[in-house]
Design an enzyme around this catalytic site. Structure first.
Site, mmCIF file in Angstrom:
data_model
loop_
_atom_site.group_PDB
_atom_site.id
_atom_site.type_symbol
_atom_site.label_atom_id
_atom_site.label_comp_id
_atom_site.label_asym_id
_atom_site.label_seq_id
_atom_site.Cartn_x
_atom_site.Cartn_y
_atom_site.Cartn_z
ATOM 1 N N ASP A 178 -15.709 -40.123 11.793
ATOM 2 C CA ASP A 178 -14.917 -39.316 12.714
ATOM 3 C C ASP A 178 -15.301 -37.846 12.625
ATOM 4 O OD1 ASP A 178 -13.853 -39.509 10.101
ATOM 5 O OD2 ASP A 178 -11.898 -38.816 10.745
ATOM 6 N N GLU B 80 -11.298 -40.747 8.626
ATOM 7 C CA GLU B 80 -11.123 -40.194 7.280
ATOM 8 C C GLU B 80 -10.370 -38.873 7.316
ATOM 9 O OE1 GLU B 80 -11.633 -37.737 3.871
ATOM 10 O OE2 GLU B 80 -12.660 -37.290 5.749
ATOM 11 N N GLU B 81 -10.506 -38.135 8.412
ATOM 12 C CA GLU B 81 -10.005 -36.767 8.468
ATOM 13 C C GLU B 81 -8.505 -36.656 8.768
ATOM 14 O OE1 GLU B 81 -11.513 -34.237 7.561
ATOM 15 O OE2 GLU B 81 -13.664 -34.505 7.830
ATOM 16 N N ARG C 176 -19.337 -37.065 -10.843
ATOM 17 C CA ARG C 176 -18.617 -36.937 -12.096
ATOM 18 C C ARG C 176 -17.846 -38.225 -12.360
ATOM 19 N NH1 ARG C 176 -15.537 -32.808 -13.170
ATOM 20 N NH2 ARG C 176 -13.825 -33.904 -14.161
ATOM 21 N N HIS D 164 -16.145 -28.039 7.538
ATOM 22 C CA HIS D 164 -15.068 -27.745 8.486
ATOM 23 C C HIS D 164 -15.262 -26.399 9.190
ATOM 24 C CE1 HIS D 164 -11.958 -30.916 6.965
ATOM 25 N NE2 HIS D 164 -13.197 -31.290 6.706
#
Length: 393
Positions: free
Chosen positions: A81, A140-141, A178, A365
């Site tokens: 998206d 996802e956003e 990580r 963004h």
């Protein structure tokens, strides 16, 4: 698998990888509206003869490659998206949709997974056992996030491990990851405080919602430092207070609103703080004689990378001659966390910064987000090598 073998498989697909990326970038779609993107993916998978699982709702797509030989099942996810951002870049493949832009790299992610599908389907010697699920995930956003729905639809059932990449801002030729907490749990709250309006010359005849909102804002700031272990990073923000009129300062308003966000390294701390916000707001409103409406949104959970899967990512990078850096915890939220709640997995960032092109450092963004396209091929190589590490001879 050897670096040379992976290079021989990936490099011929580079032109197609960039063509896909540019297509998606020119034709972005917002969360929960990725109909054309979804259909494009389905059409390409059909051309490749790769089956898609039924029962996946919305615009997400789940493809399956099965070796026919018992072995682990891995899932690789790409989000697809875009964002409500007006692009300000000047290049040949700018967004053609006003006010919508791939400003977070999901165009790269989806293009990478399409090329991975082709590479895996045409190079069966790369993986000799198990299954590979390719998850093209919508939304996802925007909460509640497409990953949660894919998991609810059964996408993670029977999966042994999950992987995802995200374009990052380290230099091309690097990745970062990580073990442990990799992104924060997020939640939001909205309060509506109702009193009774009145005249500022006779405040005793009104029930002032402004005073209640001020008290709430002050007391919310005490929740994290006094109730959460300081070794567990947690933030609480009051990001909006709305009430009254600047043009009529002699009017005590009848109501007001407040909203904000909680981020926490532990999902249970996010939940606790949200509940404390409600408790504090209701107690102060009762003391002030106001009514209180509370809306809480429990967003994405915290994302935790598993040691074994991070080791696979690091081993893949080493085999390919890609530098693996230690990532800092991401203060943003990522709905890949829903997959990692179900299965052990690893999420890593792909270096897309070119020091000779400062614009490739523009943040996610941003309306001028412009990763270095030359770094994209390393994402395809990484996923090929991860598949070989887990499912190869």
């Amino acid at each position: 698998m050897s670096k040379a073998k992976v290079e021989a498989i990936a490099r011929p697909l580079e032109e197609k990888l960039l063509a896909y990326r540019r297509h998606f970038h020119e034709n972005p779609e917002l969360s929960f509206h990725e109909e054309k993107t979804s259909q494009f993916i389905k059409d390409k998978l059909t051309e490749l003869g790769i089956p898609m699982r039924s029962g996946i709702t919305g615009n997400s797509v789940l493809a399956e490659l099965d070796s026919g030989v018992p072995g682990p099942t891995i899932l690789i996810r790409a989000d697809m998206d875009a964002l409500p951002v007006q692009e300000e870049n000047e290049w040949a493949h700018c967004s053609k949709v006003p006010g919508v832009m791939h400003a977070c790299g999901h165009d790269f992610h989806t293009a990478n997974l399409l090329c991975l599908a082709e590479a895996l389907s045409q190079n069966r010697d790369l993986w000799s056992k198990g299954k590979i699920l390719l998850a093209y995930q919508a939304a996802e956003e925007q909460l509640p996030g497409g990953a949660r729905q894919m998991v609810a639809d059964g996408a993670a059932e029977g999966v042994d491990m999950v992987f995802a990449l995200h374009v990052g801002q380290t230099e091309v030729g690097t990745i970062s990851t990580r073990t442990g907490m990799a992104s924060m749990a997020v939640g939001t709250y909205q309060l509506k405080v109702e009193g009774t309006g009145g005249h500022t010359g006779s405040p005793h005849t009104a029930v002032d919602p402004v005073a209640a909102l001020v008290d709430i804002a002050v007391h919310l700031q005490r929740i994290v430092p006094s109730r959460i272990n300081p070794t567990d990073p947690t933030t609480l923000s009051v990001s909006h207070i709305g009430t009254g009129s600047r043009e009529f300062p002699n009017v005590i308003p009848k109501d007001g609103t407040m909203s904000g966000t909680i981020r926490a390294s532990r999902t249970q701390d996010r939940d606790f703080v949200l509940d404390e916000v409600e408790r504090v707001a209701r107690a102060i409103c009762e003391m002030r004689g106001c009514k209180c409406q509370v809306e809480k949104v429990y967003g994405y959970p915290a994302m935790y990378n598993s040691e074994e899967q991070v080791a696979i990512v690091r081993a893949a990078a080493e085999e390919l001659g890609i530098t693996c850096e230690e990532a800092e915890p991401m203060m943003g939220a990522e709905d890949f966390a829903y997959f990692e709640e179900k299965c052990p997995g690893a999420f890593f960032s792909l270096g897309m910064y070119n020091p000779e092109r400062p614009e490739t450092k523009n943040p996610n963004h941003s309306s001028k987000f412009m990763p270095e396209e030359k770094g994209a091929i390393n994402g395809l190589k990484m996923m090929l090598e991860i598949c070989a590490q887990v499912l190869g001879e």
